[in-house]
Design a protein around this motif. Structure first.
Motif, PDB file in Angstrom:
ATOM      1  N   ASP A  26       0.822  -1.223   0.000  1.00  0.00           N
ATOM      2  CA  ASP A  26       0.000   0.000   0.000  1.00  0.00           C
ATOM      3  C   ASP A  26       0.853   1.270   0.000  1.00  0.00           C
ATOM      4  OD1 ASP A  26       0.844  -0.240   2.577  1.00  0.00           O
ATOM      5  OD2 ASP A  26      -1.138  -0.513   3.479  1.00  0.00           O
ATOM      6  N   GLU A  27       2.169   1.124   0.111  1.00  0.00           N
ATOM      7  CA  GLU A  27       3.038   2.310   0.013  1.00  0.00           C
ATOM      8  C   GLU A  27       3.933   2.263  -1.217  1.00  0.00           C
ATOM      9  OE1 GLU A  27       5.104   3.146   3.671  1.00  0.00           O
ATOM     10  OE2 GLU A  27       3.229   2.942   4.805  1.00  0.00           O
ATOM     11  N   SER A  28       3.761   1.231  -2.033  1.00  0.00           N
ATOM     12  CA  SER A  28       4.597   1.089  -3.228  1.00  0.00           C
ATOM     13  C   SER A  28       4.021   1.960  -4.350  1.00  0.00           C
ATOM     14  CB  SER A  28       4.627  -0.389  -3.647  1.00  0.00           C
ATOM     15  OG  SER A  28       5.143  -0.497  -4.943  1.00  0.00           O
ATOM     16  N   VAL A  29       4.816   2.940  -4.779  1.00  0.00           N
ATOM     17  CA  VAL A  29       4.337   3.942  -5.734  1.00  0.00           C
ATOM     18  C   VAL A  29       4.195   3.347  -7.139  1.00  0.00           C
ATOM     19  CG1 VAL A  29       4.833   6.308  -6.549  1.00  0.00           C
ATOM     20  CG2 VAL A  29       5.907   5.464  -4.458  1.00  0.00           C
ATOM     21  N   HIS A  30       5.137   2.468  -7.489  1.00  0.00           N
ATOM     22  CA  HIS A  30       5.229   2.054  -8.895  1.00  0.00           C
ATOM     23  C   HIS A  30       4.575   0.713  -9.201  1.00  0.00           C
ATOM     24  CE1 HIS A  30       8.018   5.356  -9.375  1.00  0.00           C
ATOM     25  NE2 HIS A  30       8.752   4.893  -8.371  1.00  0.00           N
ATOM     26  N   SER A  31       4.222  -0.051  -8.158  1.00  0.00           N
ATOM     27  CA  SER A  31       3.779  -1.436  -8.401  1.00  0.00           C
ATOM     28  C   SER A  31       2.589  -1.544  -9.354  1.00  0.00           C
ATOM     29  CB  SER A  31       3.427  -2.123  -7.090  1.00  0.00           C
ATOM     30  OG  SER A  31       4.603  -2.563  -6.471  1.00  0.00           O
ATOM     31  N   ASP A  32       1.575  -0.694  -9.168  1.00  0.00           N
ATOM     32  CA  ASP A  32       0.359  -0.852  -9.993  1.00  0.00           C
ATOM     33  C   ASP A  32       0.703  -0.777 -11.472  1.00  0.00           C
ATOM     34  OD1 ASP A  32      -1.202  -1.219  -7.863  1.00  0.00           O
ATOM     35  OD2 ASP A  32      -2.117   0.786  -7.852  1.00  0.00           O
ATOM     36  N   TYR A  33       1.425   0.279 -11.848  1.00  0.00           N
ATOM     37  CA  TYR A  33       1.783   0.449 -13.262  1.00  0.00           C
ATOM     38  C   TYR A  33       2.684  -0.702 -13.716  1.00  0.00           C
ATOM     39  CZ  TYR A  33       3.518   2.457 -17.611  1.00  0.00           C
ATOM     40  OH  TYR A  33       3.847   2.645 -18.929  1.00  0.00           O
ATOM     41  N   SER A  34       3.679  -1.045 -12.891  1.00  0.00           N
ATOM     42  CA  SER A  34       4.645  -2.071 -13.304  1.00  0.00           C
ATOM     43  C   SER A  34       3.979  -3.443 -13.456  1.00  0.00           C
ATOM     44  CB  SER A  34       5.793  -2.161 -12.301  1.00  0.00           C
ATOM     45  OG  SER A  34       6.578  -1.004 -12.404  1.00  0.00           O
ATOM     46  N   ILE A  35       2.991  -3.713 -12.625  1.00  0.00           N
ATOM     47  CA  ILE A  35       2.313  -5.016 -12.750  1.00  0.00           C
ATOM     48  C   ILE A  35       1.422  -4.996 -14.004  1.00  0.00           C
ATOM     49  CG2 ILE A  35       0.574  -6.530 -11.659  1.00  0.00           C
ATOM     50  CD1 ILE A  35       2.097  -6.098  -9.014  1.00  0.00           C
ATOM     51  N   LYS A  36       0.775  -3.856 -14.254  1.00  0.00           N
ATOM     52  CA  LYS A  36      -0.071  -3.731 -15.460  1.00  0.00           C
ATOM     53  C   LYS A  36       0.770  -3.900 -16.735  1.00  0.00           C
ATOM     54  CE  LYS A  36      -3.061  -0.131 -16.343  1.00  0.00           C
ATOM     55  NZ  LYS A  36      -3.527   1.070 -15.694  1.00  0.00           N
ATOM     56  N   MET A  37       1.968  -3.363 -16.708  1.00  0.00           N
ATOM     57  CA  MET A  37       2.843  -3.430 -17.898  1.00  0.00           C
ATOM     58  C   MET A  37       3.697  -4.709 -17.905  1.00  0.00           C
ATOM     59  SD  MET A  37       2.236  -0.904 -19.776  1.00  0.00           S
ATOM     60  CE  MET A  37       0.558  -0.828 -19.248  1.00  0.00           C
ATOM     61  N   LYS A  38       3.410  -5.614 -16.979  1.00  0.00           N
ATOM     62  CA  LYS A  38       4.138  -6.892 -16.862  1.00  0.00           C
ATOM     63  C   LYS A  38       5.648  -6.699 -16.691  1.00  0.00           C
ATOM     64  CE  LYS A  38       0.398  -9.311 -19.065  1.00  0.00           C
ATOM     65  NZ  LYS A  38      -0.183  -9.876 -20.240  1.00  0.00           N
ATOM     66  N   ILE A  39       6.001  -5.571 -16.079  1.00  0.00           N
ATOM     67  CA  ILE A  39       7.407  -5.356 -15.706  1.00  0.00           C
ATOM     68  C   ILE A  39       7.661  -6.189 -14.445  1.00  0.00           C
ATOM     69  CG2 ILE A  39       9.076  -3.648 -14.856  1.00  0.00           C
ATOM     70  CD1 ILE A  39       7.454  -1.542 -16.553  1.00  0.00           C
ATOM     71  N   LYS A  40       6.783  -6.007 -13.459  1.00  0.00           N
ATOM     72  CA  LYS A  40       6.798  -6.842 -12.247  1.00  0.00           C
ATOM     73  C   LYS A  40       5.681  -7.861 -12.387  1.00  0.00           C
ATOM     74  CE  LYS A  40       7.222  -4.491  -8.128  1.00  0.00           C
ATOM     75  NZ  LYS A  40       7.263  -3.288  -7.215  1.00  0.00           N
ATOM     76  N   ARG A  41       5.920  -9.083 -11.897  1.00  0.00           N
ATOM     77  CA  ARG A  41       4.879 -10.116 -11.993  1.00  0.00           C
ATOM     78  C   ARG A  41       4.237 -10.379 -10.643  1.00  0.00           C
ATOM     79  NH1 ARG A  41       3.689 -11.953 -17.250  1.00  0.00           N
ATOM     80  NH2 ARG A  41       5.348 -11.108 -18.547  1.00  0.00           N
ATOM     81  N   PHE A  42       4.913  -9.984  -9.587  1.00  0.00           N
ATOM     82  CA  PHE A  42       4.374 -10.167  -8.234  1.00  0.00           C
ATOM     83  C   PHE A  42       4.621  -8.887  -7.450  1.00  0.00           C
ATOM     84  CE2 PHE A  42       5.632 -14.428  -9.616  1.00  0.00           C
ATOM     85  CZ  PHE A  42       4.405 -15.076  -9.509  1.00  0.00           C
ATOM     86  N   SER A  43       3.813  -8.669  -6.419  1.00  0.00           N
ATOM     87  CA  SER A  43       3.962  -7.446  -5.631  1.00  0.00           C
ATOM     88  C   SER A  43       5.106  -7.606  -4.625  1.00  0.00           C
ATOM     89  CB  SER A  43       2.657  -7.130  -4.902  1.00  0.00           C
ATOM     90  OG  SER A  43       2.521  -7.998  -3.803  1.00  0.00           O
ATOM     91  N   ASN A  44       5.514  -6.485  -4.037  1.00  0.00           N
ATOM     92  CA  ASN A  44       6.596  -6.502  -3.043  1.00  0.00           C
ATOM     93  C   ASN A  44       6.255  -7.438  -1.873  1.00  0.00           C
ATOM     94  OD1 ASN A  44       7.435  -4.457  -4.725  1.00  0.00           O
ATOM     95  ND2 ASN A  44       7.390  -2.831  -3.189  1.00  0.00           N
TER      96      ASN A  44
END
Ligand code: FAQ
Length: 317
Positions: free
Chosen positions: A205-223
């Motif tokens: 809930d404090e990760s600024v970039h996760s939503d975008y990065s997961i949508k763009m398949k940069i990250k596949r799992f959350s922190n």
């Protein structure tokens, strides 16, 4: 019948949807480009700064075999930094500028490398926990949507696996040794456990970039997902060593097959990433000096490349 022409933007999102890679010459939104440059360059800086805590122990490794393995590991980290700076360059980033940002304290690198290595057991703990956390995070990055980053990650992960095993082997030896050696291993685990949990980044809930990065398949799992996986994988390894994870609240939940655990101290994390950790200033100073001292090597390589170019032009060997 002709296929309907699609815009560059539509093609980009189609590639993402179809799990195909984005390559350097493909059109991409500026936000995607900047996110990739940010993550890849921070990752490159982490690999390079990450050489310093272990470098502190090369001259004091307890045997020739341990020294050779440690030297090889640290050299691998330098190589990872180089692949990653190259991957950032494919996005149009300027390597000198990225390095300058690190040297003036503007660019981030992993918080973990701002802690000191006080004993030989810390070298075991770094391999086991720090490389272990890096692998947990980077296995998903082998499937990241940007082609050059994902391909670099495949090779890097193979090398990190070797690093993790050499670290665990150091601790296994210490834990099967004298009482003092086992205490040294426990002390290293006590000091590196929470900083290792911080490597996965802030809470979701404090990760600024996760939503975008997961949508763009940069990250596949959350922190938080990766942090949980790391705890679940690592606690049994600590038990095998006969060491105790420094968390009174650690508890296995048979239903979910997960451990519940105490969160790291997030105020410490934010303090470290702001530049105020135990070793931040020293790390940057060392990197800056190494860069300045290495100028003659870079100059010589450029002069040699120029000479080769001239020779090729003149038809000489
Ligand atoms: N330390 O919104 P999020 C290794 C920053 S390599 C410092 O969650 P994101 C090998 C984050 O950058 C270890 N800063 O960000 C080795 C952002 O700041 P910004 C490095 C951190 O990107 C082993 C802000 O907080 N691995 O260990 C940290 O979605 C042994 C908000 O965070 C990588 O770089 C942190 N721990 O998720 C070498 C892997 N966490 O840019 C030698 C690639 C977060 O807005 C010896 N990176 N921040 O100013 C990633 O997977 C992601 O970037 C995360 C962060 C997961 C690190």
């Amino acid at each position: 019948m002709t296929a309907k022409a699609i815009s560059q933007e539509e093609r980009f999102y189609q590639l993402i949807d179809k799990e195909e890679k984005i390559e350097p010459k493909d059109w991409m939104p500026e936000k995607y480009r900047n996110t990739m440059i940010r993550q890849i360059s921070q990752h490159a800086h982490s690999e390079v700064v990450g050489m310093l805590p272990e470098g502190n122990w090369i001259s004091r490794a307890p045997s020739l075999r341990r020294k050779a393995a440690l030297l090889a590991k640290i050299q691998d980290e330098a190589g990872h930094g180089l692949y990653l700076y190259s991957a950032a360059e494919t996005l149009g980033a300027d390597r000198e500028e990225l390095i300058e940002e690190l040297h003036i304290g503007k660019a981030k690198y992993s918080s973990i490398f701002n802690y000191p290595t006080l004993s030989w057991a810390d070298i075991g703990a770094i391999g086991w926990l720090v490389d272990g956390a890096a692998i947990m995070n980077q296995v998903m990055l082998c499937r990241t949507s940007y082609g050059p980053y994902s391909r670099a990650m495949v090779r890097i992960c193979k090398e990190e696996s070797f690093h993790q095993r050499q670290g665990y082997d150091i601790l296994l030896t210490l834990c099967n040794g004298t009482k003092e050696q086992k205490e040294m291993a426990q002390d290293a685990l006590n000091r590196w456990w929470y900083p290792s949990l911080m490597m996965f980044g802030p809470k979701d809930d404090e990760s600024v970039h996760s939503d975008y990065s997961i949508k763009m398949k940069i990250k596949r799992f959350s922190n938080d997902e990766l942090r949980q996986r790391f705890v679940d994988a690592t606690v049994p390894q600590a038990e095998y060593l006969g060491l105790k994870v420094p968390d009174k609240n650690l508890k296995f939940n048979a239903k979910t097959e997960n451990y519940s655990f105490t969160e790291p101290d997030w105020s410490e994390f934010y303090n470290v990433i702001k530049g105020n950790g135990p070793c931040n200033k020293d790390r940057i100073k060392t990197r800056r000096e190494a860069f300045e001292n290495g100028k003659w090597v870079r100059d010589a390589a450029i002069a040699y490349a120029e000479k080769q170019k001239q020779n090729n032009k003149n038809g000489k060997q």
